[in-house]
Design a protein around this motif. Structure first.
Motif, PDB file in Angstrom:
ATOM      1  N   SER A 257      20.501  37.852 -36.137  1.00  0.00           N
ATOM      2  CA  SER A 257      21.053  36.579 -36.593  1.00  0.00           C
ATOM      3  C   SER A 257      21.952  35.965 -35.525  1.00  0.00           C
ATOM      4  N   GLY A 258      21.695  34.707 -35.208  1.00  0.00           N
ATOM      5  CA  GLY A 258      22.472  33.991 -34.203  1.00  0.00           C
ATOM      6  C   GLY A 258      21.899  34.060 -32.805  1.00  0.00           C
ATOM      7  N   SER A 259      20.949  34.961 -32.555  1.00  0.00           N
ATOM      8  CA  SER A 259      20.357  35.084 -31.219  1.00  0.00           C
ATOM      9  C   SER A 259      19.338  33.971 -30.984  1.00  0.00           C
ATOM     10  N   ASP A 260      18.950  33.767 -29.717  1.00  0.00           N
ATOM     11  CA  ASP A 260      17.955  32.760 -29.397  1.00  0.00           C
ATOM     12  C   ASP A 260      16.615  33.101 -30.053  1.00  0.00           C
ATOM     13  N   GLU A 261      16.238  34.379 -30.086  1.00  0.00           N
ATOM     14  CA  GLU A 261      14.981  34.795 -30.697  1.00  0.00           C
ATOM     15  C   GLU A 261      14.953  34.462 -32.180  1.00  0.00           C
ATOM     16  N   TRP A 262      16.094  34.505 -32.836  1.00  0.00           N
ATOM     17  CA  TRP A 262      16.228  34.271 -34.272  1.00  0.00           C
ATOM     18  C   TRP A 262      16.122  32.788 -34.623  1.00  0.00           C
ATOM     19  N   ARG A 263      16.461  31.917 -33.701  1.00  0.00           N
ATOM     20  CA  ARG A 263      16.504  30.477 -33.981  1.00  0.00           C
ATOM     21  C   ARG A 263      15.105  29.902 -34.248  1.00  0.00           C
ATOM     22  N   ILE A 264      15.077  28.897 -35.106  1.00  0.00           N
ATOM     23  CA  ILE A 264      13.846  28.156 -35.361  1.00  0.00           C
ATOM     24  C   ILE A 264      13.479  27.422 -34.072  1.00  0.00           C
ATOM     25  N   VAL A 265      12.180  27.319 -33.789  1.00  0.00           N
ATOM     26  CA  VAL A 265      11.725  26.713 -32.542  1.00  0.00           C
ATOM     27  C   VAL A 265      12.304  25.309 -32.395  1.00  0.00           C
ATOM     28  N   PRO A 266      12.579  24.898 -31.152  1.00  0.00           N
ATOM     29  CA  PRO A 266      13.251  23.614 -30.943  1.00  0.00           C
ATOM     30  C   PRO A 266      12.442  22.402 -31.404  1.00  0.00           C
ATOM     31  N   GLU A 267      11.138  22.520 -31.504  1.00  0.00           N
ATOM     32  CA  GLU A 267      10.315  21.388 -31.955  1.00  0.00           C
ATOM     33  C   GLU A 267      10.518  21.076 -33.437  1.00  0.00           C
ATOM     34  N   LEU A 268      11.024  22.042 -34.181  1.00  0.00           N
ATOM     35  CA  LEU A 268      11.211  21.877 -35.621  1.00  0.00           C
ATOM     36  C   LEU A 268      12.695  21.969 -35.940  1.00  0.00           C
ATOM     37  N   VAL A 269      13.233  20.926 -36.501  1.00  0.00           N
ATOM     38  CA  VAL A 269      14.663  20.902 -36.804  1.00  0.00           C
ATOM     39  C   VAL A 269      14.847  20.669 -38.301  1.00  0.00           C
ATOM     40  N   PRO A 270      15.331  21.679 -39.020  1.00  0.00           N
ATOM     41  CA  PRO A 270      15.590  21.470 -40.442  1.00  0.00           C
ATOM     42  C   PRO A 270      16.638  20.378 -40.639  1.00  0.00           C
ATOM     43  N   ALA A 271      16.381  19.511 -41.603  1.00  0.00           N
ATOM     44  CA  ALA A 271      17.373  18.493 -41.951  1.00  0.00           C
ATOM     45  C   ALA A 271      18.536  19.178 -42.657  1.00  0.00           C
ATOM     46  N   GLU A 272      19.698  18.591 -42.534  1.00  0.00           N
ATOM     47  CA  GLU A 272      20.911  19.197 -43.091  1.00  0.00           C
ATOM     48  C   GLU A 272      20.787  19.490 -44.586  1.00  0.00           C
ATOM     49  N   ALA A 273      20.114  18.631 -45.323  1.00  0.00           N
ATOM     50  CA  ALA A 273      20.001  18.802 -46.778  1.00  0.00           C
ATOM     51  C   ALA A 273      18.871  19.748 -47.185  1.00  0.00           C
ATOM     52  N   GLU A 274      18.040  20.178 -46.232  1.00  0.00           N
ATOM     53  CA  GLU A 274      16.912  21.049 -46.574  1.00  0.00           C
ATOM     54  C   GLU A 274      17.365  22.501 -46.687  1.00  0.00           C
ATOM     55  N   PRO A 275      16.979  23.172 -47.769  1.00  0.00           N
ATOM     56  CA  PRO A 275      17.385  24.564 -47.948  1.00  0.00           C
ATOM     57  C   PRO A 275      16.864  25.465 -46.828  1.00  0.00           C
ATOM     58  N   LEU A 276      17.690  26.402 -46.426  1.00  0.00           N
ATOM     59  CA  LEU A 276      17.331  27.419 -45.437  1.00  0.00           C
ATOM     60  C   LEU A 276      17.622  28.776 -46.064  1.00  0.00           C
ATOM     61  N   VAL A 277      16.580  29.570 -46.246  1.00  0.00           N
ATOM     62  CA  VAL A 277      16.681  30.866 -46.905  1.00  0.00           C
ATOM     63  C   VAL A 277      16.563  31.960 -45.854  1.00  0.00           C
ATOM     64  N   GLY A 278      17.576  32.796 -45.738  1.00  0.00           N
ATOM     65  CA  GLY A 278      17.513  33.944 -44.842  1.00  0.00           C
ATOM     66  C   GLY A 278      16.846  35.105 -45.545  1.00  0.00           C
ATOM     67  N   LYS A 279      16.072  35.879 -44.794  1.00  0.00           N
ATOM     68  CA  LYS A 279      15.397  37.030 -45.397  1.00  0.00           C
ATOM     69  C   LYS A 279      15.376  38.213 -44.435  1.00  0.00           C
ATOM     70  N   ASN A 280      15.162  39.405 -45.011  1.00  0.00           N
ATOM     71  CA  ASN A 280      15.067  40.633 -44.231  1.00  0.00           C
ATOM     72  C   ASN A 280      13.785  41.411 -44.495  1.00  0.00           C
ATOM     73  N   TYR A 281      12.945  40.913 -45.380  1.00  0.00           N
ATOM     74  CA  TYR A 281      11.688  41.573 -45.740  1.00  0.00           C
ATOM     75  C   TYR A 281      10.545  40.592 -45.553  1.00  0.00           C
ATOM     76  N   GLY A 282       9.322  41.094 -45.540  1.00  0.00           N
ATOM     77  CA  GLY A 282       8.161  40.232 -45.355  1.00  0.00           C
ATOM     78  C   GLY A 282       8.044  39.143 -46.402  1.00  0.00           C
ATOM     79  N   ASP A 283       8.151  39.510 -47.660  1.00  0.00           N
ATOM     80  CA  ASP A 283       8.055  38.565 -48.763  1.00  0.00           C
ATOM     81  C   ASP A 283       9.337  37.746 -48.824  1.00  0.00           C
ATOM     82  N   ALA A 284       9.225  36.446 -48.658  1.00  0.00           N
ATOM     83  CA  ALA A 284      10.398  35.570 -48.620  1.00  0.00           C
ATOM     84  C   ALA A 284      11.157  35.535 -49.942  1.00  0.00           C
TER      85      ALA A 284
END
Length: 186
Positions: A61-88
């Motif tokens: 978490s917080g590393s460059d590898e962890w970040r969403i690709v720069p071409e895709l930027v979540p909007a501030e109001a869009e939910p972002l769900v963190g996960k640790n398993y395959g099934d979201a």
């Protein structure tokens, strides 16, 4: 025809399109472009976009590898769900997020086809969601060194397999980006 009551809405679920997941993935640029186009369409059509972001010992978490690709930027109001398993859905608040949005149908895109995408497809379907996989908007890295088939075959097989899923009161299917109906039955 979801089995979830009072869930008339659809959402675009963007799974793990992170630097460390898609770097070197099969047809990475075209898949990311297809996802980007769907994200823009969803926003224009008022369809919720829900982002999923994996973390583990390789995707810290917080590393460059962890970040969403720069071409895709979540909007501030869009939910972002963190996960640790395959099934979201597993050990996350994804179900609560979708319930709050009255979502009963998911359009799924992202990575990795043979891990988190398959797990999330099944997780959603068994929980009562209608689930559409966008066949040209998911990808994976090459795992042939570990005995897996070539990546293009993994993707093709997943698309074929999901196209024919069925269960009482739910729908599943696979469509290409240009065929996606974000609000309807695909």
């Amino acid at each position: 025809m979801t089995t979830l009551e009072n869930r008339p809405n659809s959402a675009l679920l963007v799974v793990d399109v992170q630097n460390g997941v898609v770097t070197g993935a099969h047809e990475r640029d075209s898949v990311v472009a297809n996802i980007g186009g769907l994200v823009e369409r969803a926003r224009q059509e008022g369809v919720p976009v829900v982002w999923v972001q994996h973390s583990d010992e390789e995707l810290v978490s917080g590393s460059d590898e962890w970040r969403i690709v720069p071409e895709l930027v979540p909007a501030e109001a869009e939910p972002l769900v963190g996960k640790n398993y395959g099934d979201a859905f597993e050990a996350t608040d994804l179900e609560e997020v979708l319930s709050g949005l009255e979502v009963g149908r998911l359009v799924v895109v992202g990575a990795e086809t043979d891990a988190c995408i398959r797990s999330t497809l099944h997780g959603a379907f068994t929980r009562g969601y209608d689930v559409t996989l966008v066949g040209d908007a998911h990808t994976a890295g090459d795992k042939s060194a570990w005995g897996a088939p070539p990546t293009e075959q993994v993707i093709a097989h997943t698309n074929l397999y999901w196209r024919f899923q069925a269960a009482p009161g739910r729908t599943a299917g696979t469509v290409e980006t240009k065929e996606v109906d974000l609000k309807g039955a695909s």
